[in-house]
Design an enzyme around this catalytic site. Structure first.
Site, PDB file in Angstrom:
ATOM      1  N   THR A 267       0.857  -1.193   0.000  1.00 56.42           N
ATOM      2  CA  THR A 267       0.000   0.000   0.000  1.00 56.42           C
ATOM      3  C   THR A 267       0.891   1.240   0.000  1.00 56.42           C
ATOM      4  O   THR A 267       1.640   1.463   0.953  1.00 56.42           O
ATOM      5  CB  THR A 267      -0.915  -0.013   1.246  1.00 56.42           C
ATOM      6  OG1 THR A 267      -1.667  -1.222   1.231  1.00 56.42           O
ATOM      7  CG2 THR A 267      -1.853   1.178   1.258  1.00 56.42           C
TER       8      THR A 267
ATOM      9  N   ARG B 174      -0.792  -5.939  15.804  1.00 51.19           N
ATOM     10  CA  ARG B 174      -0.352  -4.590  15.439  1.00 51.19           C
ATOM     11  C   ARG B 174      -1.547  -3.630  15.572  1.00 51.19           C
ATOM     12  O   ARG B 174      -2.599  -3.859  14.999  1.00 51.19           O
ATOM     13  CB  ARG B 174       0.206  -4.571  14.016  1.00 51.19           C
ATOM     14  CG  ARG B 174       1.505  -5.368  13.890  1.00 51.19           C
ATOM     15  CD  ARG B 174       2.046  -5.383  12.474  1.00 51.19           C
ATOM     16  NE  ARG B 174       1.334  -6.299  11.608  1.00 51.19           N
ATOM     17  CZ  ARG B 174       1.682  -6.565  10.333  1.00 51.19           C
ATOM     18  NH1 ARG B 174       2.734  -5.961   9.806  1.00 51.19           N
ATOM     19  NH2 ARG B 174       0.989  -7.406   9.595  1.00 51.19           N
TER      20      ARG B 174
ATOM     21  N   LYS C  78      -2.411   2.983   9.992  1.00 50.26           N
ATOM     22  CA  LYS C  78      -1.337   3.633   9.229  1.00 50.26           C
ATOM     23  C   LYS C  78      -1.868   4.214   7.917  1.00 50.26           C
ATOM     24  O   LYS C  78      -1.415   5.264   7.467  1.00 50.26           O
ATOM     25  CB  LYS C  78      -0.175   2.670   8.981  1.00 50.26           C
ATOM     26  CG  LYS C  78      -0.327   1.734   7.810  1.00 50.26           C
ATOM     27  CD  LYS C  78       0.979   1.021   7.495  1.00 50.26           C
ATOM     28  CE  LYS C  78       0.777  -0.115   6.492  1.00 50.26           C
ATOM     29  NZ  LYS C  78       0.260   0.259   5.183  1.00 50.26           N
TER      30      LYS C  78
ATOM     31  N   LYS D  97      -6.854   2.114  -3.080  1.00 51.60           N
ATOM     32  CA  LYS D  97      -6.562   1.344  -1.867  1.00 51.60           C
ATOM     33  C   LYS D  97      -6.749   2.210  -0.612  1.00 51.60           C
ATOM     34  O   LYS D  97      -7.391   1.801   0.358  1.00 51.60           O
ATOM     35  CB  LYS D  97      -5.131   0.796  -1.948  1.00 51.60           C
ATOM     36  CG  LYS D  97      -4.639   0.122  -0.701  1.00 51.60           C
ATOM     37  CD  LYS D  97      -5.440  -1.119  -0.355  1.00 51.60           C
ATOM     38  CE  LYS D  97      -5.111  -1.597   1.040  1.00 51.60           C
ATOM     39  NZ  LYS D  97      -5.912  -2.731   1.464  1.00 51.60           N
TER      40      LYS D  97
ATOM     41  N   CYS E 111      -3.106  -2.099   9.011  1.00 53.83           N
ATOM     42  CA  CYS E 111      -3.474  -1.291   7.835  1.00 53.83           C
ATOM     43  C   CYS E 111      -4.267  -0.025   8.165  1.00 53.83           C
ATOM     44  O   CYS E 111      -3.798   1.081   7.877  1.00 53.83           O
ATOM     45  CB  CYS E 111      -4.232  -2.150   6.846  1.00 53.83           C
ATOM     46  SG  CYS E 111      -3.210  -3.433   6.113  1.00 53.83           S
TER      47      CYS E 111
ATOM     48  N   GLU F 275      -7.098  -9.709   6.821  1.00 53.99           N
ATOM     49  CA  GLU F 275      -6.500 -10.720   7.692  1.00 53.99           C
ATOM     50  C   GLU F 275      -7.638 -11.479   8.367  1.00 53.99           C
ATOM     51  O   GLU F 275      -8.673 -10.905   8.700  1.00 53.99           O
ATOM     52  CB  GLU F 275      -5.592 -10.065   8.733  1.00 53.99           C
ATOM     53  CG  GLU F 275      -4.281  -9.612   8.113  1.00 53.99           C
ATOM     54  CD  GLU F 275      -3.315  -8.998   9.119  1.00 53.99           C
ATOM     55  OE1 GLU F 275      -3.435  -9.266  10.316  1.00 53.99           O
ATOM     56  OE2 GLU F 275      -2.435  -8.242   8.662  1.00 53.99           O
TER      57      GLU F 275
ATOM     58  N   GLU G 290      -3.688  -4.540  -2.793  1.00 53.69           N
ATOM     59  CA  GLU G 290      -4.295  -5.760  -2.252  1.00 53.69           C
ATOM     60  C   GLU G 290      -5.409  -5.401  -1.267  1.00 53.69           C
ATOM     61  O   GLU G 290      -5.225  -4.542  -0.421  1.00 53.69           O
ATOM     62  CB  GLU G 290      -3.215  -6.605  -1.561  1.00 53.69           C
ATOM     63  CG  GLU G 290      -3.713  -7.922  -1.023  1.00 53.69           C
ATOM     64  CD  GLU G 290      -4.521  -8.703  -2.065  1.00 53.69           C
ATOM     65  OE1 GLU G 290      -3.973  -9.010  -3.135  1.00 53.69           O
ATOM     66  OE2 GLU G 290      -5.699  -8.982  -1.798  1.00 53.69           O
TER      67      GLU G 290
END
Ligand code: NAD
Length: 444
Positions: A121, A334, A269, A210, A266, A158, A154
Site C-alpha cells: 500500500t 499490530r 497507518k 486502496k 493497515c 486478515e 491488495e
C-alpha cells in the site's frame, strides 16, 4: 506463469500460495532467512485460515519455493510483485524505504524485460518513484532493459485472507501499458472466471483506490463509535440504532458495529497516510483527521468505563481480558486495542490475565515487563478476577457460560467491548453489564 513475490509476510505469502495453487510457478523472496527456512519445512509463521494447507501442498508439488536469492528469483520470473512493508513515518506518511530498496535491487539485477507489480500500500506517485529508481540503477549499470511498473493494491482481510484472495470482490490494476495489462489479465483470469472482476485503471487511480477503501471503512467504524459515545450520554441503546440504520440499503450492515476502535497493520497507518496525502494536496481539517482522533479515543473508552467503576487506582485489582488479536482469526496484534487497554490497566496498578486462541506468544513480547499473565482457557482467566473485559470477538467468546462467570467474577461485571452479549441475559445470571453506547441498558 513464473512469478516472484518480494516480501513474504501476510500479503506476500498469501499471494504466493494462491498463485501457486492456480498452477503458477511462484518463488517467494524475503530477507528473513529464519522465516524462509521454516516455510520450506511447512512452518507458516502467521495464523491465517487455510494458508498452511496451501503452503504445504504447493511446496510439495514444487510450484511454491522460498529463497533469499533475489537475483535468480527475479531473473527467472515474468512478473515481480513488491509486497514489503510500508510502515508509517513520524509525520504519518508512508515509509517507502523497503519498497524503493526492492526497486533498486530489481534495477541492479534484471537481465530481461519484466513487469513490476506493486502490491504494497503506497501513496499516489509511488509507481513513478519505483520506475525512476529502477531506471537509475539500470543507468548505473549502463543497461537499457524494458520493464513496466503497475499498481496492484491488495484488498484481502486478515483472518480471511486466502478466501478473499481466491474470491475477490474486485482486482484493481493500474497500468498505462497494454502489454502489462495482458500479462495481469492472464495472471488474474483464474480468479475472475465467473464474473469479470478485473478493473484496469490509471496507475495513480489504483494507488488512491486502496487508501480510499481503507479510509472509507475506518470512517464507518469511527462514525459509529462516535454515535455510540452520544448514545452513552443521551440514554440511547446504540444496538437498536445500529440495526435501524444498517437495514437501510444505502448504509448497509457492515462496519457499523460500535466497539473499542479499529486496529491492525493497515487502517491506522493508512488513515494517517491519507491525512498526510490530503495535507500535501492542500486540504485542511479533513474527515480523515476526525476519524483518526475518534479511534485514538475509542481505544481507551473501556479503560474509562473501568475507572468509572473501580476508581483510577487499580492496584490490587485483577482483570480478565478476552482477546488480544486486533480481530478474530488472526494472531496479528499490530495496533490492537487490547494491547493498549492492557498497558493502561497495568499502568494504573492492575494485574491482567489475558486469553487469546492465537495471539499469546506475540503479545508476550509487546507487553513485556507488565503485570500480565496468559492462558488459553477463558475461565482460567476469569477465576477470581474482579471483572471481565471482552475486546476481540473470537467465536469462543460469543456464548460464554454466564453462570460460571457470575460465580467467578468478584464484582460480577462484564465490560463488553464489542457489544456481543444480551444485557438482559447477563442480568438474569446476576452479572452487571457494561457495553459501548449502551449505558441506558446498564443492568445490574
Ligand atoms: N496485512 C494486511 O492485511 C494487508 C492487506 C492489504 C495490503 N497490505 C499492505 O501490504 C504490504 C505488506 O504488508 P504485510 O502485512 O504483508 O507486511 P509484513 O510485515 O507481514 O511482511 C513484509 C515482509 O517483507 C519482508 N521484506 C522487507 N524488506 C525486504 C526486502 N528488501 N526484500 C525481501 N523481503 C523484504 C519482511 O521480512 C517481511 O517478511 C504493506 O504495504 C501493507 O500495507 C497489507
Amino acid at each position: 506463469m513464473k512469478i516472484a513475490i518480494v516480501g513474504t509476510g501476510y500479503v506476500g505469502l498469501v499471494t504466493g500460495a494462491c498463485f501457486a495453487e492456480m498452477g503458477n510457478q511462484v518463488v517467494c523472496v524475503d530477507i528473513d532467512e529464519k522465516k524462509l527456512q521454516g516455510l520450506r519445512n511447512g512452518i507458516v509463521p502467521i495464523h491465517e485460515p487455510g494458508l498452511e494447507e496451501l503452503v504445504i501442498a504447493n511446496t510439495a508439488s514444487g510450484r511454491l519455493t522460498f529463497t533469499a536469492d533475489f537475483s535468480s528469483a527475479i531473473n527467472d520470473s515474468e512478473v515481480a510483485f513488491i509486497a514489503v512493508g510500508t510502515p508509517p513515518n513520524e509525520d504519518g506518511s508512508a515509509d517507502l524505504t523497503q519498497v524503493l530498496d526492492v526497486a533498486k535491487s530489481i534495477g541492479q539485477v534484471i537481465t530481461h524485460p519484466i513487469v513490476v507489480a506493486d502490491k504494497s500500500t503506497v501513496p499516489v506517485g509511488t509507481a513513478d518513484q519505483v520506475r525512476e529508481t529502477i531506471d537509475a540503477a539500470l543507468l548505473n549499470r549502463g543497461e537499457a532493459i524494458e520493464f513496466d511498473v503497475v499498481s496492484n493494491p491488495e484488498f484481502l482481510r486478515e483472518g480471511s485472507a486466502v478466501q478473499d484472495f481466491m474470491y475477490p470482490d474486485r482486482i484493481v490494476v493500474g497500468t498505462a501499458s497494454p502489454k502489462s495489462e495482458r500479462v495481469m489479465e492472464e495472471l488474474y483470469g483464474a480468479f475472475s472466471k465467473k464474473q469479470d472482476r478485473i478493473q484496469f485503471v490509471g496507475v495513480r487511480d489504483a494507488e488512491m483506490t486502496k487508501y480510499a477503501a481503507n479510509a472509507m471503512l475506518a470512517t464507518k467504524i469511527s462514525f459509529m463509535n462516535e454515535v455510540a459515545m452520544m448514545c452513552d450520554e443521551l440514554g440511547v441503546d446504540v444496538e437498536n440504532v445500529r440495526r435501524g440504520i444498517g437495514s437501510d440499503a444505502r448504509i448497509g450492515p457492515s462496519f457499523i458495529y460500535p466497539g473499542c476502535g479499529y486496529g491492525g497493520s493497515c487502517f491506522p497507518k493508512d488513515v494517517r497516510s491519507m491525512i498526510n496525502m490530503a495535507s500535501q494536496a492542500g486540504l485542511q481539517d479533513t474527515i480523515f483527521e476526525a476519524v483518526e482522533r475518534r479511534n485514538q479515543r475509542q481505544q481507551l473508552v473501556l479503560v474509562d468505563k473501568v475507572v468509572a467503576q473501580f476508581g483510577s487506582d487499580l492496584s490490587g485489582k485483577t482483570f480478565a481480558l478476552w482477546g488480544l488479536a486486533f480481530k478474530p482469526e488472526t494472531d496479528d496484534i499490530r495496533g490492537a486495542p487490547a494491547i493498549t487497554i492492557a498497558r493502561h490497566l497495568c499502568e494504573r496498578g492492575a494485574r491482567v490475565v489475558a486469553c487469546d486462541p492465537q495471539a499469546i506468544n506475540v503479545s508476550r513480547q509487546a507487553l513485556q515487563g507488565l503485570n500480565v499473565q496468559y492462558t488459553e482457557d477463558p475461565y482460567q482467566a476469569t477465576e477470581k478476577a474482579d471483572a471481565l473485559i471482552v475486546v476481540t470477538e473470537w467465536r469462543q467468546f460469543k456464548q460464554p457460560d454466564f453462570r460460571r462467570l457470575s460465580s467467578q467474577l468478584q464484582s460480577k461485571t462484564i465490560f463488553d467491548g464489542r457489544n456481543l452479549y444480551n444485557p438482559q441475559r447477563c442480568v438474569d445470571y446476576g452479572l452487571n453489564y457494561i457495553g459501548i453506547g449502551r449505558s441506558s441498558v446498564l443492568y445490574s
